[in-house]
Scaffold this active site. Structure first.
Site, PDB file in Angstrom:
ATOM      1  CG  HIS A   1      33.335  39.214  23.113  1.00  0.00           C
ATOM      2  ND1 HIS A   1      33.494  38.513  21.935  1.00  0.00           N
ATOM      3  CD2 HIS A   1      33.540  38.327  24.114  1.00  0.00           C
ATOM      4  CE1 HIS A   1      33.792  37.246  22.216  1.00  0.00           C
ATOM      5  NE2 HIS A   1      33.821  37.106  23.529  1.00  0.00           N
TER       6      HIS A   1
ATOM      7  CG  HIS B   1      37.404  43.938  22.551  1.00  0.00           C
ATOM      8  ND1 HIS B   1      36.249  44.130  23.267  1.00  0.00           N
ATOM      9  CD2 HIS B   1      37.308  42.690  22.000  1.00  0.00           C
ATOM     10  CE1 HIS B   1      35.479  43.037  23.159  1.00  0.00           C
ATOM     11  NE2 HIS B   1      36.098  42.167  22.394  1.00  0.00           N
TER      12      HIS B   1
ATOM     13  CG  ASP C   1      32.060  41.102  18.610  1.00  0.00           C
ATOM     14  OD1 ASP C   1      32.729  40.754  17.614  1.00  0.00           O
ATOM     15  OD2 ASP C   1      32.250  40.622  19.758  1.00  0.00           O
TER      16      ASP C   1
END
Lengths: 340, 340
Positions: free
Chosen positions: A197, A161, A195
């Site tokens: 996300h 992220h 992942d």
């Protein structure tokens, strides 16, 4: 298979994160996550757990900006006195809405320039832990570049992220991106992010690059973090147009749907014909992960590993999320064995 | 002088705001602020307190986007159940870092698209209150357009931090910008913002417009909200290049420094030769305001009013900040009397 692991991550142990609306909740991205994985790998005869080599700051600065590293390095000392939670740096209440906006002065609120969410508390050990995780990723990249079939960078904190100069979602330095950038000196690189996300940071970093293909399978961001990125229409820009691909997946995604989608992603990667593959491996796709609404089983993860390994690319596997500490070790093993 | 005031603001009464780091603190932008001002004005023989006329949504939609108004209208009903504070809508933990990012789906986090800070809790009455405040500003604009020397829009909530589709710093709809946009149909408009905080929303809305000059005097954003805007190098863009000016001021700014800087700003406005002036009047410049580090006195505010009135422009005064409830009424009067 070499497993690169540093216990520097133990010093990154925020007590709480600051979720929505001013509540404090226990921090989910715990040291136990990496500890349980390494303890399982210590028992695997095919895994050799070794400390990372030191590559210095230069390869990290080829992905992240110097002011951003300064923020990570100094945030705790500078802002812990303002924080309502002892041992964690201040989390700002104001955020940039535009990367053209100014970063100047030295008020704590301006750290909001570097944060896209409140889930990134900095503690005394965060910078050291993040640096060590990046060195694990670089060490793994080197092992792969030197001819290893695969290597595993057991990174914590995770990285996918984190953008060029922004942190969010438990991530500070983008370990996979740093490794891929290092590997890109030796030919084209593909990054596959599995992942739960969307890998918005990785997407951001390579969005205009045609030599690094980035592909992410994830929960549709219309219901999950990172919310503002990870949609199908985002396919790269400028010279990188066509070199990013998102596969947002619905609630209840099971092994069958996941593997079907994964195969499409793997075709893309095979056609791209990269010299190396970096796999951002988050195990929060698992059905019993506290953050997941997927229905992916343990045998499903075995199959995911096999499918990716069938690309026959030299592969660096980088640890991302996964918050079911009971299952995390065996799920990581399930993924990695395909590369042994 | 006509004073436009609606008691709809009483329904906008968040209990807490969500400042940095997950603490909750009593909400500073209280109904008492407007109530104390109106009670002082009721006693002034030159002031005629009247309710606003109804201009509908159209002039508001010429400044703010429809999805943003939808957010304000629906946020409380949609997200109050997620909020840890009863009677206030959810405040998200993730924020857009780029206006190009996607707004889609319906997870509460995506309201972070519309927020640049956590200081904008929506309650059941927020949308109604914000609409009424905008109608006060429009009614004042109409009074001035019809030939009045000046009018006062006693708006609450305030507006100058609200951009086209973003709220922040206690502001939801940009009352001054809505009035200025309405007035701009009748000739050039200047907006002078004397609130203690930079008028980033107003700046944003008119940044590319040569027919609306925006000028803001404020605490240097390197130490104060809005942090990411309000710097000297921001001077407008495209056709609006040269039509925005910021005057960031240091800690301890006193009457003398303020008036000196104000005179420079007034010269700019005089040279622009607008048909109308909109004055964003925040009284948090006052030395005893809880948010201020200026040293502006009550006689200083009298002089500020006189200086601005000396432009001899038809002027709409719009209430912005000011959090010393004891002093707020008499300071507003000190400013307004110059226009009587």
């Amino acid at each position: 298979m070499k497993v690169f692991y540093s216990d520097a991550h133990l010093a990154h142990q925020p007590r709480y994160y600051f979720p929505e609306g001013g509540q404090t909740e226990p921090f989910l991205e715990t040291p136990e996550r990496a500890e349980c994985v390494v303890s399982v790998l210590h028992k695997a005869d095919w895994a050799e757990v070794v400390p990372p080599e030191e590559f210095g700051l230069e390869p990290i600065l080829s992905v992240h900006s110097a002011p951003y590293l300064d923020y990570l390095r100094t945030a705790y000392a500078e802002w812990q006195s303002c924080s309502p939670i002892e041992g964690q740096a201040f989390i700002p209440g104001s955020y940039t809405i535009d990367r053209q906006m100014v970063l100047t002065g030295n008020v704590p609120e301006q750290t909001g320039f570097f944060l896209m969410s409140v889930h990134v508390p900095v503690t005394a050990g965060t910078y050291t832990a993040a640096l060590a995780a990046a060195q694990c990723a670089l060490s793994g990249a080197q092992a792969v570049a030197q001819g290893q079939r695969a290597a595993f960078a057991l990174c914590r904190p995770p990285g996918h992220h984190a953008g060029r100069e922004i942190c969010g979602g438990f991530c500070f330095l983008n370990n996979a991106a740093i490794a891929a950038q290092w590997l890109s000196g030796q030919g084209k690189v593909a990054i596959l992010d599995i992942d739960y996300h969307a890998g918005n940071g990785t997407q951001d970093i390579f969005y205009e690059r045609p030599d690094v293909l980035t592909v992410s399978l994830h929960a549709n961001p219309d219901r999950e973090y990172p919310n503002y990125a990870g949609y199908t229409h985002e396919t790269g820009a400028g010279p990188g147009a066509g070199y990013h691909r998102n596969y947002p997946l619905p609630v209840g995604t099971d092994d069958s749907l996941y593997l079907h989608t994964l195969n499409e992603a793997l075709d893309l990667i095979a056609n791209f014909d990269p010299a190396h593959l970096v796999l951002s491996a988050g195990m929060d796709i698992y059905k019993d992960d506290p953050l997941s609404d997927f229905a992916i089983t343990h045998p499903g993860i075995v199959e995911i590993g096999r499918s990716i390994a069938s690309l026959n690319l030299q592969t660096l596997v980088v640890m991302e999320g996964g918050y079911n500490v009971e299952a995390l070790g065996k799920n990581v093993v399930a993924l990695l064995v395909a590369f042994v």
